[in-house]
Scaffold this motif. Sequence first.
Motif, PDB file in Angstrom:
ATOM      1  N   ASP A 398       0.835  -1.202   0.000  1.00 26.77           N
ATOM      2  CA  ASP A 398       0.000   0.000   0.000  1.00 26.77           C
ATOM      3  C   ASP A 398       0.868   1.250   0.000  1.00 26.77           C
ATOM      4  O   ASP A 398       2.107   1.169  -0.136  1.00 26.77           O
ATOM      5  CB  ASP A 398      -0.970  -0.011   1.188  1.00 26.77           C
ATOM      6  N   ASP A 399       0.256   2.401   0.174  1.00 28.08           N
ATOM      7  CA  ASP A 399       0.992   3.669   0.109  1.00 28.08           C
ATOM      8  C   ASP A 399       2.030   3.786   1.222  1.00 28.08           C
ATOM      9  O   ASP A 399       3.021   4.516   1.083  1.00 28.08           O
ATOM     10  CB  ASP A 399       0.014   4.846   0.201  1.00 28.08           C
ATOM     11  N   GLU A 400       1.814   3.075   2.319  1.00 23.52           N
ATOM     12  CA  GLU A 400       2.759   3.130   3.448  1.00 23.52           C
ATOM     13  C   GLU A 400       3.855   2.079   3.324  1.00 23.52           C
ATOM     14  O   GLU A 400       4.718   1.961   4.203  1.00 23.52           O
ATOM     15  CB  GLU A 400       2.013   2.931   4.772  1.00 23.52           C
ATOM     16  N   GLY A 401       3.827   1.281   2.258  1.00 18.94           N
ATOM     17  CA  GLY A 401       4.841   0.257   2.061  1.00 18.94           C
ATOM     18  C   GLY A 401       4.547  -1.040   2.776  1.00 18.94           C
ATOM     19  O   GLY A 401       5.434  -1.893   2.892  1.00 18.94           O
ATOM     20  N   GLU A 402       3.317  -1.214   3.235  1.00 17.89           N
ATOM     21  CA  GLU A 402       2.928  -2.427   3.941  1.00 17.89           C
ATOM     22  C   GLU A 402       2.270  -3.410   2.973  1.00 17.89           C
ATOM     23  O   GLU A 402       1.502  -3.013   2.085  1.00 17.89           O
ATOM     24  CB  GLU A 402       1.957  -2.103   5.080  1.00 17.89           C
ATOM     25  N   GLU A 403       2.539  -4.709   3.181  1.00 16.44           N
ATOM     26  CA  GLU A 403       1.945  -5.727   2.327  1.00 16.44           C
ATOM     27  C   GLU A 403       0.444  -5.842   2.599  1.00 16.44           C
ATOM     28  O   GLU A 403       0.001  -5.727   3.745  1.00 16.44           O
ATOM     29  CB  GLU A 403       2.609  -7.081   2.566  1.00 16.44           C
ATOM     30  N   VAL A 404      -0.319  -6.087   1.537  1.00 14.06           N
ATOM     31  CA  VAL A 404      -1.758  -6.243   1.677  1.00 14.06           C
ATOM     32  C   VAL A 404      -2.131  -7.719   1.514  1.00 14.06           C
ATOM     33  O   VAL A 404      -1.331  -8.540   1.049  1.00 14.06           O
ATOM     34  CB  VAL A 404      -2.524  -5.385   0.645  1.00 14.06           C
ATOM     35  N   ALA A 405      -3.342  -8.043   1.882  1.00 18.81           N
ATOM     36  CA  ALA A 405      -3.816  -9.426   1.818  1.00 18.81           C
ATOM     37  C   ALA A 405      -4.236  -9.788   0.398  1.00 18.81           C
ATOM     38  O   ALA A 405      -4.307  -8.927  -0.489  1.00 18.81           O
ATOM     39  CB  ALA A 405      -4.988  -9.609   2.778  1.00 18.81           C
ATOM     40  N   ASP A 406      -4.518 -11.061   0.174  1.00 17.38           N
ATOM     41  CA  ASP A 406      -5.015 -11.523  -1.116  1.00 17.38           C
ATOM     42  C   ASP A 406      -6.313 -10.800  -1.479  1.00 17.38           C
ATOM     43  O   ASP A 406      -7.074 -10.368  -0.590  1.00 17.38           O
ATOM     44  CB  ASP A 406      -5.275 -13.033  -1.084  1.00 17.38           C
ATOM     45  N   HIS A 407      -6.527 -10.688  -2.791  1.00 16.40           N
ATOM     46  CA  HIS A 407      -7.763 -10.134  -3.348  1.00 16.40           C
ATOM     47  C   HIS A 407      -7.915  -8.640  -3.085  1.00 16.40           C
ATOM     48  O   HIS A 407      -9.020  -8.103  -3.219  1.00 16.40           O
ATOM     49  CB  HIS A 407      -8.990 -10.894  -2.827  1.00 16.40           C
ATOM     50  N   GLN A 408      -6.827  -7.959  -2.731  1.00 20.86           N
ATOM     51  CA  GLN A 408      -6.842  -6.505  -2.598  1.00 20.86           C
ATOM     52  C   GLN A 408      -5.959  -5.897  -3.678  1.00 20.86           C
ATOM     53  O   GLN A 408      -4.865  -6.400  -3.947  1.00 20.86           O
ATOM     54  CB  GLN A 408      -6.348  -6.068  -1.215  1.00 20.86           C
ATOM     55  N   ILE A 409      -6.434  -4.812  -4.268  1.00 23.65           N
ATOM     56  CA  ILE A 409      -5.660  -4.145  -5.310  1.00 23.65           C
ATOM     57  C   ILE A 409      -4.615  -3.250  -4.652  1.00 23.65           C
ATOM     58  O   ILE A 409      -4.929  -2.421  -3.793  1.00 23.65           O
ATOM     59  CB  ILE A 409      -6.570  -3.299  -6.222  1.00 23.65           C
ATOM     60  N   ALA A 410      -3.355  -3.433  -5.036  1.00 32.11           N
ATOM     61  CA  ALA A 410      -2.264  -2.614  -4.514  1.00 32.11           C
ATOM     62  C   ALA A 410      -1.112  -2.644  -5.513  1.00 32.11           C
ATOM     63  O   ALA A 410      -1.191  -3.291  -6.567  1.00 32.11           O
ATOM     64  CB  ALA A 410      -1.813  -3.124  -3.147  1.00 32.11           C
ATOM     65  N   GLU A 411      -0.043  -1.949  -5.173  1.00 24.14           N
ATOM     66  CA  GLU A 411       1.076  -1.789  -6.110  1.00 24.14           C
ATOM     67  C   GLU A 411       2.038  -2.972  -6.032  1.00 24.14           C
ATOM     68  O   GLU A 411       2.408  -3.422  -4.942  1.00 24.14           O
ATOM     69  CB  GLU A 411       1.832  -0.501  -5.808  1.00 24.14           C
ATOM     70  N   VAL A 412       2.449  -3.464  -7.201  1.00 31.02           N
ATOM     71  CA  VAL A 412       3.423  -4.548  -7.272  1.00 31.02           C
ATOM     72  C   VAL A 412       4.796  -4.010  -6.872  1.00 31.02           C
ATOM     73  O   VAL A 412       5.228  -2.964  -7.363  1.00 31.02           O
ATOM     74  CB  VAL A 412       3.487  -5.143  -8.692  1.00 31.02           C
ATOM     75  N   ALA A 413       5.479  -4.718  -5.998  1.00 27.04           N
ATOM     76  CA  ALA A 413       6.802  -4.294  -5.541  1.00 27.04           C
ATOM     77  C   ALA A 413       7.706  -5.513  -5.392  1.00 27.04           C
ATOM     78  O   ALA A 413       7.243  -6.623  -5.175  1.00 27.04           O
ATOM     79  CB  ALA A 413       6.706  -3.546  -4.213  1.00 27.04           C
ATOM     80  N   ARG A 448       9.171  -0.139  -5.967  1.00 25.33           N
ATOM     81  CA  ARG A 448       7.826  -0.022  -6.526  1.00 25.33           C
ATOM     82  C   ARG A 448       7.848  -0.076  -8.054  1.00 25.33           C
ATOM     83  O   ARG A 448       8.710   0.534  -8.691  1.00 25.33           O
ATOM     84  CB  ARG A 448       7.178   1.282  -6.072  1.00 25.33           C
ATOM     85  N   THR A 449       6.876  -0.773  -8.629  1.00 25.72           N
ATOM     86  CA  THR A 449       6.803  -0.849 -10.090  1.00 25.72           C
ATOM     87  C   THR A 449       5.890   0.205 -10.693  1.00 25.72           C
ATOM     88  O   THR A 449       5.995   0.510 -11.882  1.00 25.72           O
ATOM     89  CB  THR A 449       6.273  -2.222 -10.533  1.00 25.72           C
ATOM     90  N   GLY A 450       4.970   0.748  -9.881  1.00 31.11           N
ATOM     91  CA  GLY A 450       3.982   1.661 -10.433  1.00 31.11           C
ATOM     92  C   GLY A 450       2.796   0.949 -11.068  1.00 31.11           C
ATOM     93  O   GLY A 450       1.900   1.591 -11.604  1.00 31.11           O
ATOM     94  N   ASP A 451       2.773  -0.380 -11.002  1.00 30.95           N
ATOM     95  CA  ASP A 451       1.681  -1.169 -11.570  1.00 30.95           C
ATOM     96  C   ASP A 451       0.824  -1.757 -10.456  1.00 30.95           C
ATOM     97  O   ASP A 451       1.343  -2.226  -9.438  1.00 30.95           O
ATOM     98  CB  ASP A 451       2.227  -2.299 -12.440  1.00 30.95           C
ATOM     99  N   LEU A 452      -0.483  -1.742 -10.673  1.00 30.46           N
ATOM    100  CA  LEU A 452      -1.427  -2.269  -9.698  1.00 30.46           C
ATOM    101  C   LEU A 452      -1.852  -3.687 -10.073  1.00 30.46           C
ATOM    102  O   LEU A 452      -1.979  -4.011 -11.251  1.00 30.46           O
ATOM    103  CB  LEU A 452      -2.668  -1.377  -9.619  1.00 30.46           C
ATOM    104  N   ALA A 453      -2.055  -4.511  -9.059  1.00 31.10           N
ATOM    105  CA  ALA A 453      -2.498  -5.884  -9.293  1.00 31.10           C
ATOM    106  C   ALA A 453      -3.211  -6.378  -8.050  1.00 31.10           C
ATOM    107  O   ALA A 453      -3.199  -5.728  -6.999  1.00 31.10           O
ATOM    108  CB  ALA A 453      -1.306  -6.788  -9.618  1.00 31.10           C
ATOM    109  N   LEU A 454      -3.874  -7.519  -8.188  1.00 34.40           N
ATOM    110  CA  LEU A 454      -4.358  -8.244  -7.023  1.00 34.40           C
ATOM    111  C   LEU A 454      -3.827  -9.669  -7.109  1.00 34.40           C
ATOM    112  O   LEU A 454      -3.499 -10.163  -8.182  1.00 34.40           O
ATOM    113  CB  LEU A 454      -5.879  -8.203  -6.899  1.00 34.40           C
TER     114      LEU A 454
END
Length: 588
Positions: A398-413, A448-454
């Motif tokens: 997420d924006d704070e650099g924390e990993e998100v759970a499955d099925h959530q849209i966030a930035e690929v890193a 950060r890649t700048g690309d969003l994925a789930l």
Amino acid sequence: MTQNPAVSTTTGTATSTTTNQHHDQSQDTDHYRQMYREFRWEVPEYFNIAEVCSRRWAADPMHGAATAIHYEDSEGHCESLSYANLQAQANQLSQLLHTRGIRRGDVVACILPQRPQTTVTLMACLQMGAIIMPLSFLFGPEALEYRLQHSEASALIVDQSGIDAYLQIRAACPALKTLITLDCQAEQALDWHSSLADMPQQFEAVATLASDPAILIYTSGTTGAPKGALLPHSALIGNLPGFVASQNWFPRDQDVFWSPADWAWTGGLMDALLPTLYFGKPIVGFQGRFSAETAYYLMEKYRVTNTFLFPTALKMMMKACATPLQQYRLHLRAVMCAGEAVGDAVFNWCVSALKITPNEMFGQTEMNYIVGNSHLHWPAKPGSMGRPYPGHRVALIDDEGEEVADHQIAEVAVNRYDMHGQPDPIFFLNYWKNPAATNDKFSGDWCRTGDLALRDADGYLWYQGRADDMFKAAGYRIGPSEIENCLLKHPAVANVAVVPKPDRERGNLVKAYVVLAAGYQASSALITQLQQHVRGKLAPYEYPKEIEFIGTLPMTATGKIQRRGATRKSRQYLMMLATGNHCRRGRF
């Protein structure tokens, strides 16, 4: 001097299990987790790309005569270059550059298409410890001028495909002291053929650390000018697991590689040319315009087994010939796709018509070949980017650099360290002369890649769009800033916003919304004039295929075009105009 790093302990054992070219995928089992867990990097202290891609093969009495490059142009001229001849010519060019004062750390630019001399140039510069900056022959004068000026390149090697653009801006590049021309002429230039003929065919290569700079590639910027991503020699090692996996465990004895991807770009250089040479196999270089007919012709003639194709190219091939195996004697065993999503239609056509399950791949210049499929060892899900390739720790943050759970849209890193805590060699060193942009690329150890994925429950990533304004059109990565800046230099343009417009064939088209300056009237003639203005200064793929004149653009309080974050509604407004109906989630 240089060790030959193993890709992984898993690769050797996995190779022996993939003997059936077209085996029934229903018989596959999912080996992914075991392979990912057992992978280990082996990065030597000293490593040089030219050493492992050319010098070692040329020095091997059993391999020196093997073909490195099959070459053909659109006029039908054909030639081949062995590894021994490749190295001999690279030594001569290194000697020539050395006489011109080129030393370790100097930037040498080249504007060359897919031809043997391109590979000679790469090897010559890299074995000197110089930094090679490949530039596309599609660049217009303005795009070329910025890159040559910003990099402070000391030398340029160019053929007829790029000489006209360079001569228009030559006076603006005072740091460039040496010009070497290939099959073209210019004042105060050294002729490639006659100059190399006078040089010795031996050269003592320098010893480079794996972390030493090797390649400078400028990427399109979302804001500001393009940024120069500086890659170390070790980046090639970082690419190898993904390359091997996506190419169904390359190499095999009869493997031959071909891709239409320009060798000046990461896709052509790091996904095709260099890894093929690393394994001592032949690659086909074609100088000419891509067409479906040419693709089939080259693959049949050179018995191509492995390829990297943009989905746009596959769509063209599918439309040109629905049943290629009935018309051509093809020997394909692997197809890697990247640059844009492979839709169900293309995926299913590859399986039914080519008898190949395409392996999608995701990466970028700064850290390439990080996610993808390898259907021989883990099932491919059509439309998915795939799973992180062994050796790369990939997460959604997420924006704070924390990993998100499955099925959530966030930035690929991608993390600087693999799952075992060892440094991942895939990373670029920095952005050339831009420490602020380099720092902004990272959140702690996450790049950060700048690309969003789930991510689904099986660990597959599904692309959801860009976090910024970058987009892909026909496989090319495009940033609106450079195009907008170019259009603003035309007197008729008061303001402009460039956005992607969805297109069935190319994924996206480049569309520009233009606010006219006082005294100018909208007309089809002006549209053509603005399009030619961009085509004459940037690359052909960057010119706006569509231009729409508009009264005002949504702006921020500081006078910037509203695009993202808190201004999402304004950005969606432009996208709604571009699509003609609504903004589809996942496209933008």
